[in-house]
Design a protein around this motif. Structure first.
Motif, short mmCIF file in Angstrom:
data_model
loop_
_atom_site.label_atom_id
_atom_site.label_comp_id
_atom_site.label_asym_id
_atom_site.label_seq_id
_atom_site.Cartn_x
_atom_site.Cartn_y
_atom_site.Cartn_z
N UNK A 8 0.84 -1.20 0.00
CA UNK A 8 0.00 0.00 0.00
C UNK A 8 0.87 1.25 0.00
N UNK A 9 0.40 2.25 -0.70
CA UNK A 9 1.11 3.52 -0.73
C UNK A 9 1.03 4.20 0.63
N UNK A 10 2.15 4.72 1.06
CA UNK A 10 2.18 5.58 2.23
C UNK A 10 2.92 6.84 1.80
N UNK B 236 1.38 4.73 9.99
CA UNK B 236 1.14 6.06 9.46
C UNK B 236 -0.30 6.53 9.69
N UNK B 237 -0.51 7.85 9.60
CA UNK B 237 -1.82 8.43 9.78
C UNK B 237 -2.73 8.03 8.62
N UNK C 57 -6.44 7.27 2.67
CA UNK C 57 -5.06 7.49 2.29
C UNK C 57 -4.19 7.48 3.53
N UNK C 58 -2.96 6.99 3.38
CA UNK C 58 -2.05 6.94 4.51
C UNK C 58 -0.85 7.84 4.25
N UNK C 59 -0.41 8.51 5.31
CA UNK C 59 0.73 9.40 5.19
C UNK C 59 1.54 9.40 6.47
N UNK D 128 3.92 13.06 -2.34
CA UNK D 128 2.99 14.08 -1.83
C UNK D 128 1.59 13.86 -2.40
N UNK D 129 0.62 13.89 -1.53
CA UNK D 129 -0.79 13.87 -1.93
C UNK D 129 -1.44 15.15 -1.44
#
Length: 316
Positions: free
Chosen positions: A2-4, A92-93, A102-104, A30-31
């Motif tokens: 999964x994208x982080x 991640x959040x 979405x995770x970041x 960056x998102x």
């Protein structure tokens, strides 16, 4: 896997896009959750003449389109949806929108603040054509003209006094019989020969087809109505930070503005805030953009200190 993202930026005004430009240019993933109404308050501004680099001025929407394209150029992903929930219970959040999660590793809150309006139909229709909520942004366009300012606090006094630099005359309208502004601010307005004051009155309507030609006033005590010729109407009844979904999550002041604890970082490590969402004083595009730059640099340094690698070529 999964994208982080290295950072998820919530908001797409000058602060959000500038943060995206700086973060993406540093090779960070960056998102940007732009929101359904992209571009922030400048999308409602006709012409911007005080932003450095645009010597002939630029239309607000055109300026924000340039910001957006610059962020895209460096690889920022843009999603035109609102964030509706943030989960900080685990890293991640996780940020949730209407259609996805979405995770970041970090979050930059750049949701801005919204001017409070009177709620009149013509007020919305004539925004950018004589109706404004920012004297320092638009006062120059009213050189030699008569304008009306609505409000009773320090902001209204400050706006009225500032406008006398350009306007022929300023009428300050307040619905109560006294002002709540500080005495020094009241004195400045009252002692200015270019300012007249109308108390116990409200703006009942904004007049004009293509641009503002006047306002209709209503005395709140007697109900009597009158017409006042004017080319501009400035609403100065306050701003509201767009922080509803962050309440109980990050530290705020009594007005709901986010109160960073270390540079641009909030009380939650890894969550940062920039722009008008933290600023109840300046509220300018250039200060918001500067804040976005600061937040992106703070994010980059924080991630480095945490030993988290977030280049676009290696999703974690």
């Amino acid at each position: 896997m999964a994208k982080v993202y290295g950072t998820i930026i919530i908001g797409s005004g000058p602060s959000g896009y500038t943060a995206a430009i700086y973060a993406a240019r540093s090779n960070m993933s960056v998102l940007v959750l732009q929101g359904y109404q992209t571009g922030g308050q400048l999308m409602q501004t006709s012409e911007v003449e005080n932003y450095p680099g645009f010597e002939d001025g630029v239309m607000g929407p055109e300026m924000m389109e340039k910001f957006e394209k610059q962020a895209q150029r460096f690889g920022a992903e843009l999603v035109p949806e609102d964030a509706i929930k943030i989960d900080t219970s685990a890293k991640p959040f996780t940020v949730t929108t209407d259609s996805a999660k979405y995770q970041g590793h970090t979050i930059i809150i750049a949701t801005g603040a919204s001017a409070q309006w009177l709620g009149l139909p013509n007020e919305q229709r004539l925004q950018g054509r004589g109706v404004s909520a920012c004297a320092t942004c638009d006062g120059f366009f009213f050189r030699g003209k008569d304008v009306v300012v609505v409000g009773g606090g320090d902001t209204a006094m400050e706006e009225a006094t500032f406008l006398t630099r350009y306007a022929n005359h300023v009428t300050l309208v307040h619905r109560r019989d006294s002002f709540r502004a500080s005495k020094i601010m009241q004195d400045r307005a009252r002692n200015n020969p270019k300012v007249s004051i109308v108390l116990e009155s409200e703006v009942a309507d904004v007049l004009g087809e293509e641009e503002v030609t006047g306002v209709r006033l209503r005395n709140v005590r007697t109900g009597e109505e009158s017409t006042l010729d004017a080319h501009g109407l400035f609403i100065a009844i306050g701003h509201k930070p767009n922080t509803e979904i962050f309440k109980g999550l990050v530290q705020m002041d009594a007005q709901g503005y986010i109160d960073p604890v270390e540079y641009t970082m909030t009380n939650i490590p890894g969550i940062f805030a920039a722009g008008d969402v933290t600023d109840h004083r300046y509220r300018q595009a250039v200060t918001a953009a500067a804040d976005g730059c600061r937040a992106a640099i703070d994010v980059e340094r924080w991630l480095e200190n945490q030993g988290i690698h977030v280049g676009i070529e290696n999703w974690e």
